[in-house]
Each structure stands twice: as structure tokens, then as C-alpha cells.
Design a protein around this motif. Sequence first.
Motif, PDB file in Angstrom:
ATOM      1  N   THR A  89      -5.027   1.208  21.516  1.00  0.00           N
ATOM      2  CA  THR A  89      -4.847   1.021  22.966  1.00  0.00           C
ATOM      3  C   THR A  89      -5.926   1.780  23.734  1.00  0.00           C
ATOM      4  OG1 THR A  89      -2.473   0.668  22.797  1.00  0.00           O
ATOM      5  CG2 THR A  89      -3.303   1.423  24.921  1.00  0.00           C
ATOM      6  N   GLU A  90      -6.209   2.995  23.299  1.00  0.00           N
ATOM      7  CA  GLU A  90      -7.243   3.790  23.967  1.00  0.00           C
ATOM      8  C   GLU A  90      -8.633   3.206  23.738  1.00  0.00           C
ATOM      9  OE1 GLU A  90      -4.884   8.085  23.812  1.00  0.00           O
ATOM     10  OE2 GLU A  90      -6.171   7.476  22.134  1.00  0.00           O
ATOM     11  N   TYR A  91      -8.890   2.731  22.531  1.00  0.00           N
ATOM     12  CA  TYR A  91     -10.170   2.058  22.286  1.00  0.00           C
ATOM     13  C   TYR A  91     -10.315   0.813  23.163  1.00  0.00           C
ATOM     14  CZ  TYR A  91     -11.357   4.867  18.113  1.00  0.00           C
ATOM     15  OH  TYR A  91     -11.699   5.884  17.242  1.00  0.00           O
ATOM     16  N   GLN A  92      -9.221   0.073  23.355  1.00  0.00           N
ATOM     17  CA  GLN A  92      -9.255  -1.097  24.234  1.00  0.00           C
ATOM     18  C   GLN A  92      -9.615  -0.705  25.664  1.00  0.00           C
ATOM     19  OE1 GLN A  92      -5.302  -2.725  23.586  1.00  0.00           O
ATOM     20  NE2 GLN A  92      -6.139  -4.453  22.428  1.00  0.00           N
ATOM     21  N   SER A  93      -8.993   0.357  26.155  1.00  0.00           N
ATOM     22  CA  SER A  93      -9.302   0.822  27.514  1.00  0.00           C
ATOM     23  C   SER A  93     -10.740   1.302  27.613  1.00  0.00           C
ATOM     24  CB  SER A  93      -8.344   1.945  27.910  1.00  0.00           C
ATOM     25  OG  SER A  93      -7.050   1.448  28.156  1.00  0.00           O
ATOM     26  N   HIS A  94     -11.171   2.038  26.626  1.00  0.00           N
ATOM     27  CA  HIS A  94     -12.559   2.524  26.573  1.00  0.00           C
ATOM     28  C   HIS A  94     -13.539   1.359  26.696  1.00  0.00           C
ATOM     29  CE1 HIS A  94     -16.237   4.223  25.024  1.00  0.00           C
ATOM     30  NE2 HIS A  94     -16.035   3.877  23.774  1.00  0.00           N
ATOM     31  N   PHE A  95     -13.335   0.317  25.918  1.00  0.00           N
ATOM     32  CA  PHE A  95     -14.230  -0.840  25.950  1.00  0.00           C
ATOM     33  C   PHE A  95     -14.135  -1.562  27.301  1.00  0.00           C
ATOM     34  CE2 PHE A  95     -15.239  -5.336  25.157  1.00  0.00           C
ATOM     35  CZ  PHE A  95     -16.509  -5.203  24.616  1.00  0.00           C
ATOM     36  N   ALA A  96     -12.918  -1.797  27.767  1.00  0.00           N
ATOM     37  CA  ALA A  96     -12.734  -2.523  29.019  1.00  0.00           C
ATOM     38  C   ALA A  96     -13.395  -1.796  30.189  1.00  0.00           C
ATOM     39  CB  ALA A  96     -11.245  -2.718  29.301  1.00  0.00           C
ATOM     40  N   LEU A  97     -13.260  -0.486  30.234  1.00  0.00           N
ATOM     41  CA  LEU A  97     -13.811   0.274  31.351  1.00  0.00           C
ATOM     42  C   LEU A  97     -15.330   0.381  31.257  1.00  0.00           C
ATOM     43  CD1 LEU A  97     -10.986   2.920  31.575  1.00  0.00           C
ATOM     44  CD2 LEU A  97     -11.440   1.060  33.182  1.00  0.00           C
ATOM     45  N   TRP A  98     -15.874   0.469  30.042  1.00  0.00           N
ATOM     46  CA  TRP A  98     -17.335   0.461  29.887  1.00  0.00           C
ATOM     47  C   TRP A  98     -17.895  -0.889  30.355  1.00  0.00           C
ATOM     48  CZ3 TRP A  98     -15.754   4.988  29.050  1.00  0.00           C
ATOM     49  CH2 TRP A  98     -16.533   6.014  28.567  1.00  0.00           C
ATOM     50  N   CYS A  99     -17.146  -1.964  30.082  1.00  0.00           N
ATOM     51  CA  CYS A  99     -17.567  -3.287  30.577  1.00  0.00           C
ATOM     52  C   CYS A  99     -17.569  -3.313  32.101  1.00  0.00           C
ATOM     53  CB  CYS A  99     -16.647  -4.376  30.033  1.00  0.00           C
ATOM     54  SG  CYS A  99     -16.894  -4.774  28.286  1.00  0.00           S
ATOM     55  N   GLN A 132      -3.220   2.635  28.770  1.00  0.00           N
ATOM     56  CA  GLN A 132      -3.508   1.206  28.696  1.00  0.00           C
ATOM     57  C   GLN A 132      -4.229   0.735  29.955  1.00  0.00           C
ATOM     58  OE1 GLN A 132      -0.036  -1.246  28.124  1.00  0.00           O
ATOM     59  NE2 GLN A 132      -1.190  -3.155  28.063  1.00  0.00           N
ATOM     60  N   THR A 133      -5.051  -0.303  29.823  1.00  0.00           N
ATOM     61  CA  THR A 133      -5.772  -0.884  30.952  1.00  0.00           C
ATOM     62  C   THR A 133      -5.485  -2.379  31.049  1.00  0.00           C
ATOM     63  OG1 THR A 133      -7.556   0.745  30.762  1.00  0.00           O
ATOM     64  CG2 THR A 133      -8.059  -1.263  31.988  1.00  0.00           C
ATOM     65  N   PHE A 134      -5.261  -2.842  32.252  1.00  0.00           N
ATOM     66  CA  PHE A 134      -5.019  -4.262  32.556  1.00  0.00           C
ATOM     67  C   PHE A 134      -6.184  -4.729  33.406  1.00  0.00           C
ATOM     68  CE2 PHE A 134      -3.367  -7.840  34.901  1.00  0.00           C
ATOM     69  CZ  PHE A 134      -2.353  -8.400  34.134  1.00  0.00           C
ATOM     70  N   VAL A 135      -6.895  -5.760  32.977  1.00  0.00           N
ATOM     71  CA  VAL A 135      -8.055  -6.270  33.708  1.00  0.00           C
ATOM     72  C   VAL A 135      -7.804  -7.725  34.094  1.00  0.00           C
ATOM     73  CG1 VAL A 135     -10.537  -6.725  33.646  1.00  0.00           C
ATOM     74  CG2 VAL A 135      -9.611  -4.740  32.441  1.00  0.00           C
TER      75      VAL A 135
END
Length: 450
Positions: free
Chosen positions: A322-332, A442-445
Motif C-alpha cells: 500500500t505504501e509503495y503504491q502511494s509512493h509511486f502514485a505521488l511521484w507520478c 493509502q492514496t486515491f487518485v
Amino acid sequence: MVGNYPNTFFLHTIAATGEKPIVFTAKELPVGLSLDVSTGIIYGTAPKAGIYKVEVSATNKSGTSTQTLELNIGEKLALTPPMGWNSWNVFTSDIDEKIIMEIADAMVNTGMRDAGYEYINIDDYWHADTREADGKPKVDEKKFPNGMKHVADYVHSKGLKLGIYSCASEFTCGRRFGGYGYEEIDAKTYAEWGIDLLKYDYCFAPWNRKTAIERYTKMGEALKNSGRSIVFSICEWGVRKPWKWGAAAGGSYWRTTFDIFDHWKGNNPFQLSVMQILKQQIGLEKYAAPGAWNDPDMLIVGNYGKGNATSARGKFKGLSDTEYQSHFALWCMLNSPLLSSCDLRNMNDATKNILLNNELIALNQDIEGKQATLVSKKKGIWVYKKELSDGVAYAVFNTNSKQKSFVVSELIEKKIKGTVKDLVSGKVVSNSGEAINLDAHQTFVFKVNR
């Protein structure tokens, strides 16, 4: 949108996912460039300065997809944030020709090249003990027995590009020979080898800003005069605010922080966590533009505490998926260069799913080139807004250590009817005023089209 200097080597692979085989076409391709119709690799010598709009198509048994590829032949490179891989976080000094070529194979075989990843960047420790007698840089012949040009040729044959590393001082961070005083000869040699990107560090160099600008400018000019389109990555860790001078020094992107490590939250100023780095990006969005990007350091997705560097010798055990997902989403969202640093040969499915999220990558690569702005911080819920060429993207990020909820209609100005799609998970949720739950970190985009 692809940038290249006029009359220099050109290489670009059309990003296209889907079932193979895929057949590619390109209409109005400039003279000097050719297309491999089976791979989508465009190669050759870039034409004279100008903007060339090429209609490219990819066809498989499901149908045909067509888009316009803009070739901007001029003074700027990296018109969208560079995507690729870097050797440092996992391998540090344990690199050689075999590993680099296997990583290139993995970038193709995993579908990363098809998603837009293109750079294979060799970090520190490629060097021999000393330079050649004439001052030219020399590779470690035990690690690279066939020379760096052999590696570059192999990487290029895959439709990928090769990056290399040096330092604006007498020594690199690993105490190999640096580039200071050898800028012209190094740039020319890198061009002869077929290098496409240079990461330029700042260990063992004078601390003052004036000297740093002078040293980076000298290498930037040398690269521009090398006869090859070599992207310049400035890595002085944000200490001297390179976002204010990096572009003028010839940089295409610049590090904004010290190194990232494989942990979520911490206080060590030299072993930065994801949260520490995110806080340091606030307010930097006005300095980002096509060909000039803020770099909050590499992606640590998929490291799981196994990296030679990012684990700090076992101190850090890694992030959750979940944290890796947020990390990637926010870097994008932040228009960061997307440089993976895990071992691409051994990725699990979760890592592949994160790195190959085409909808998030599309936000990062949007031609508008706008970095997201943090527009709200309430009760641990951070909201980012990113202007796009065809709409607006929002990221809702739960920084809390427990579940929180939000309502879409309360966060954005424009009312949305029906449903919204979470670009991270792919789930479609109702927008009828119902609360959406976010797990810890978690991040929701979601995207709102114009």
C-alpha cells in the motif's frame, strides 16, 4: 513529446501495451529516421531544428490505436520526466556487464519498455582505478570486459538508452575518479561510447553555491557540445536550491533532497523516508516545466528492504505494498522522473502492477508538464491537484496511521456526476456523496476530464 538535439543520434520506442504481436506504423516520419514496424523503435539521425508531428499507430488483433507523437528537435531534452532504472539502490558497487544487460532484457520482457521506461542508468563503481594515459575515462575491465560501448550498443538494440554516473569533483562518492577538470574529454568519450544520460553527483566538492553552479555549468556545456543528445541529471541533493539554477546550468532534472531510503517515516536528515521527501517538495511546483524537472530521488517500489543502499545494511525493512503504491502514485503526480531501483529480474506481481500502472504513468507523462500542488492538509488527509492537458487529476493521500474517509464532492470545485475511478486500484466508486475509506498511508487518485 520527445526532445532531441538537431543532427544527433535519435532513439525512441513507441509506448504501446497489449497482446503481441503488435505492428507499428508512422506517417510523416522525418528524413533520417526509420521505424522498426515489429518493435515500435524509431531510430536514426535527428533532422534539423523544428517541431515534427508524426502520426503513429499500433495494431494487434484487438484493433488499432493512433496518436500524434511530437518530435521537438531543438535545445531541450527530457520534455517529459525521464523513465527508467538506476543501479544504485539495490546493487551499489556490485554491478557488471552481465547484470546491466540482464536488466535491459528484463525491462523489455516485463513490459516496462512498452509502458514508457527507457533508461538503464549505471551509477557509481563502473570505473577502473585510474583514467587512461591520455586522460580519457576508463571502465573497470573485470566488470565490463567488452567496454562500455558494447553495453550501450546492446541496450540500444532493445530500444532503450544507457545512462552513466560521475561527480563534479576529483572523486565520486565511491572514491572512483570524478569528472572535475575533465569535463570536455569525458563528455566526448561518453558520446563515443553511446551514453544517453549523465547523473552528476557532488561528493568531495566545495560546499558553496557559486562553485557548484560553475562546475555543473561547465559539464552541462561540455555535454551539449559533445555531438550527442545526453540528458544531464544534477545531483547535489537540493542543498543549493538547484531548482533555481539547474536549467540554466544545462540540467534536465535535479535532485531536491538527500538520498531516499526504504522506510516510510523517520527523522534522520541523511537517510530520508518517503514522508520526509514529500514534505520537502512542497512549494517546488513552480520550478517544474518540460525539460526541467524536480527529482525527489528514485523509486524504491519493490525493494522490500533488500537494497544494498536503501536498506542501510539491513536497518530498514521496506514498505508495505500500500505504501509503495502511494509512493509511486505521488511521484507520478509530482512529475518526478520515474526511475525504478529494484531488481527488475525478480519482481513480484505487486511490484509489476505498481510500476506498470499506465493510467498513473499517463499523468506523469502528460505534455502539459505541470507538477501537482498540495492544495489541502486537513486531519492528516493531503490533497494534491495536478493540471493536465485534457483535465485535472487529484490525489487524496491518507498520511494517518489508521483508516480515514473522505467525500469526493467536498474536495474539488467541479461537481462530478455518477462515479469516479481510482487510478491506483482501478476500482470505480460512487460519487453520490458517500464516504470513501482510505487505509493507513493509502492514496486515491482520480481524474476529471475537461
